[in-house]
Design a protein around this motif. Structure first.
Motif, PDB file in Angstrom:
ATOM      1  N   ASN A 160       8.916   8.942  -3.019  1.00 48.34           N
ATOM      2  CA  ASN A 160       8.045   7.852  -2.976  1.00 48.34           C
ATOM      3  C   ASN A 160       7.015   7.675  -1.947  1.00 48.34           C
ATOM      4  O   ASN A 160       6.366   6.536  -1.876  1.00 48.34           O
ATOM      5  CB  ASN A 160       8.753   6.672  -3.347  1.00 48.34           C
ATOM      6  CG  ASN A 160       9.851   6.321  -2.467  1.00 48.34           C
ATOM      7  OD1 ASN A 160       9.965   6.804  -1.543  1.00 48.34           O
ATOM      8  ND2 ASN A 160      10.828   5.352  -2.909  1.00 48.34           N
ATOM      9  N   GLY A 161       7.241   8.229  -0.848  1.00 43.63           N
ATOM     10  CA  GLY A 161       6.465   8.298   0.244  1.00 43.63           C
ATOM     11  C   GLY A 161       7.031   7.281   1.422  1.00 43.63           C
ATOM     12  O   GLY A 161       6.655   7.352   2.493  1.00 43.63           O
ATOM     13  N   TYR A 162       8.235   6.966   1.086  1.00 41.02           N
ATOM     14  CA  TYR A 162       8.888   5.833   2.105  1.00 41.02           C
ATOM     15  C   TYR A 162       9.578   6.949   3.313  1.00 41.02           C
ATOM     16  O   TYR A 162      10.133   7.622   2.857  1.00 41.02           O
ATOM     17  CB  TYR A 162       9.999   5.012   1.579  1.00 41.02           C
ATOM     18  CG  TYR A 162       9.402   3.924   0.611  1.00 41.02           C
ATOM     19  CD1 TYR A 162       8.700   2.901   1.407  1.00 41.02           C
ATOM     20  CD2 TYR A 162       9.282   3.802  -0.589  1.00 41.02           C
ATOM     21  CE1 TYR A 162       8.239   1.799   0.615  1.00 41.02           C
ATOM     22  CE2 TYR A 162       8.819   2.780  -1.378  1.00 41.02           C
ATOM     23  CZ  TYR A 162       8.052   1.769  -0.508  1.00 41.02           C
ATOM     24  OH  TYR A 162       7.583   0.819  -1.489  1.00 41.02           O
ATOM     25  N   ARG A 163       9.853   6.430   4.499  1.00 40.63           N
ATOM     26  CA  ARG A 163      10.226   6.924   5.649  1.00 40.63           C
ATOM     27  C   ARG A 163      11.734   7.149   5.424  1.00 40.63           C
ATOM     28  O   ARG A 163      12.067   6.208   5.175  1.00 40.63           O
ATOM     29  CB  ARG A 163      10.008   6.604   6.939  1.00 40.63           C
ATOM     30  CG  ARG A 163       8.422   6.695   7.244  1.00 40.63           C
ATOM     31  CD  ARG A 163       8.167   5.879   8.613  1.00 40.63           C
ATOM     32  NE  ARG A 163       6.751   5.978   8.979  1.00 40.63           N
ATOM     33  CZ  ARG A 163       5.764   5.145   8.462  1.00 40.63           C
ATOM     34  NH1 ARG A 163       6.037   4.396   7.684  1.00 40.63           N
ATOM     35  NH2 ARG A 163       4.464   5.366   9.096  1.00 40.63           N
ATOM     36  N   ASN A 164      12.333   8.295   5.822  1.00 43.74           N
ATOM     37  CA  ASN A 164      13.856   8.246   5.571  1.00 43.74           C
ATOM     38  C   ASN A 164      14.217   8.826   7.029  1.00 43.74           C
ATOM     39  O   ASN A 164      14.185  10.122   7.229  1.00 43.74           O
ATOM     40  CB  ASN A 164      14.308   9.119   4.414  1.00 43.74           C
ATOM     41  CG  ASN A 164      15.608   9.181   4.184  1.00 43.74           C
ATOM     42  OD1 ASN A 164      16.680   8.533   4.991  1.00 43.74           O
ATOM     43  ND2 ASN A 164      16.075   9.923   3.367  1.00 43.74           N
TER      44      ASN A 164
END
Length: 495
Positions: free
Chosen positions: A33-37
């Motif tokens: 979804n494009g969120y940083r992990n």
């Protein structure tokens, strides 16, 4: 993990984390979804960056180390060299600041060119360590001792004023309870007031007189925390809580430590400065202050003897004034019983009611006073709501009666009336002066008159056929003679 979790675990703000990402020091993965992990390795990288930044390493050096372009040990070696250079510069600046502060340098007269040249001079071997922040230590043990004595007297004066003016307690009366209360009150006042003096004035009143000033450990204005800590440590280690005998031990040890230029327990977080000028003037000012303090203590003591009712007196108010003064001076025996060791142990209440009649335990009074002349029967002059005078008289002819001088009663009644007058001045005629003056004159069994504050105190005595007994404390009928005794005593306004 999310960026919020990284903020919490790394101790860095979100803005800083993203800044290091933009600088290429941190590369988190991204979800579908494009969120940083962020990974555990990312967290360790952030913690390493944070540590190196705390050591003042530049961003370029951190980047080079993280990419393996430079070894951390070599970078740290160069950084140590730079820190040492900065340390030397800071040490010179610190030393110059100390000297200028100690010399009370003025901006208008500051020789900046000469001082700039001094900053260029190499640091002398064995110079002050960078971590050492204390200024030149002041010893001056005698100045500090006498300053402390004056401060302690001032705290006592404040407490005595409360006792005397507020509670009408005789602060001159010696008792263990009063001594203990005085000691505790002075301790409390010292702990409350001294920090306030230090943060507002930079000194206590005693230190101000001697040119002593207290500052924070870096020469700045002392903080509330530092002032409180200094006060507690001085009280404990310098004064031994003013416990008798122990206070002398602690003061002697503090004196020897000052002589040897040793650091005192209370000097770790505060500094003492000395403006050593006009020593003779300061000594004169201190002497004057000590004399004023002693005089103030005397008059504070006398304030407690002022009547509670002042101005226009009713008969009831006069009697209340008398009863309070009798308690103030500790007169616990009947006023017609002589002031001798044989009778001074007598202690039971004798007071005047609102009509001026004596109130006492009947059985005990007869036990001690039945062979002496009668208690004074008071007569009030003027309106009972506005009395203008008080008097009593005695007359004995051919009676086997032992007569006493009534000095205590005359003195107490006079103070109860005179002290209530608007014209009465505590400073010109303090109660203690009137007390002794009237008692001593009464003990002579002769006529006397005392005039003050528009009030005349007058006593007329006529007697014969008596011998003085107990050193003049009483008159006893002489054997084979006809005793005769008359007394007229009055207190009255003259205007």
């Amino acid at each position: 993990m999310t960026i919020r979790e990284m903020e919490k675990l790394s101790g860095m703000s979100r803005a800083n984390i993203r800044y290091y990402e933009a600088e290429g020091l941190l590369c988190p993965s991204r979800d579908a979804n494009g969120y940083r992990n962020y990974s555990e390795e990312d967290l360790k990288t952030l913690q390493r960056i944070r540590l190196l930044r705390k050591l003042h390493l530049g961003l370029e050096e951190i980047r080079a180390v993280s990419r393996g372009e430079k070894k951390l040990s070599l970078v740290l070696a160069r950084h140590i060299s730079q820190l040492r250079k900065e340390e030397e510069d800071d040490s010179r600046c610190l030393a110059l600041c100390r000297r200028l502060w100690t010399e009370q340098a003025d901006y208008a007269s500051l020789d900046a060119a000469a001082e700039l040249e001094r900053l260029k001079e190499p640091q002398a071997p064995g110079g002050t360590e960078t971590g050492e922040t204390s200024l030149p230590r002041v010893t001056a043990p005698w100045r500090r001792y006498f300053a402390r004595c004056l401060d302690w007297a001032l705290y006592g004066l404040i407490w005595e004023l409360f006792l005397s003016a507020g509670l009408h307690i005789n602060v001159g009366a010696l008792s263990f309870g009063l001594f203990l209360a005085d000691w505790l009150a002075r301790i409390v006042l010292l702990l409350l007031l001294e920090p306030l003096f230090l943060i507002s004035l930079g000194a206590t009143p005693g230190k101000l007189i001697f040119g002593l000033r207290v500052a924070g450990k870096c020469g700045t204005r002392i903080s509330w925390r530092e002032a409180r800590l200094r006060t507690r440590l001085v009280l404990r280690w310098g004064c031994g809580f003013y416990i008798p005998v122990y206070v002398l031990v602690r003061q002697w040890r503090a004196y020897k430590a000052c002589e040897n230029e040793e650091r005192q327990e209370w000097e770790d977080e505060s500094l003492l400065r000395l403006k050593d000028t006009r020593t003779a003037v300061r000594a004169a000012v201190y002497t004057a202050a000590a004399v004023c303090c002693a005089a103030a203590s005397f008059f504070v003591w006398q304030v407690g003897a002022l009547p509670v009712n002042r101005g226009v007196l009713s008969a009831a108010e006069f009697c209340e004034n008398y009863n309070r003064l009798q308690d103030y001076y500790g007169i616990s025996r009947p006023v017609n019983v002589p002031d001798t060791p044989l009778y001074n142990y007598i202690s039971f209440p004798m007071t005047l009611d609102e009509e001026g009649r004596w109130q006492f335990p009947a059985g005990r009074y007869q036990e001690f006073a039945e062979n002496f002349s009668a208690l004074p029967e008071l007569q009030f002059e003027g309106d009972r709501e506005n009395i203008t005078g008080v008097r009593f008289s005695l007359s004995y002819r051919d009676e086997d009666v032992t007569v006493t001088p009534y000095g205590d009663f005359m003195a107490l009644a006079s103070l109860a009336f005179i002290g209530a007058q608007e014209d009465y001045c505590l400073f010109s005629d303090p109660p203690l002066k009137l007390w002794y003056q009237i008692r001593e004159r009464a003990s002579g069994y002769g006529d006397f008159a005392v005039m003050t504050a528009g009030v005349l105190v007058e006593c007329r005595v006529d007697y014969s056929g008596y011998d003085r007994a107990e050193g003049g404390a009483m008159l006893s009928p002489a054997f084979g003679q006809t005793p005769f005794y008359e007394l007229e005593f009055s207190i009255r306004k003259m205007n």
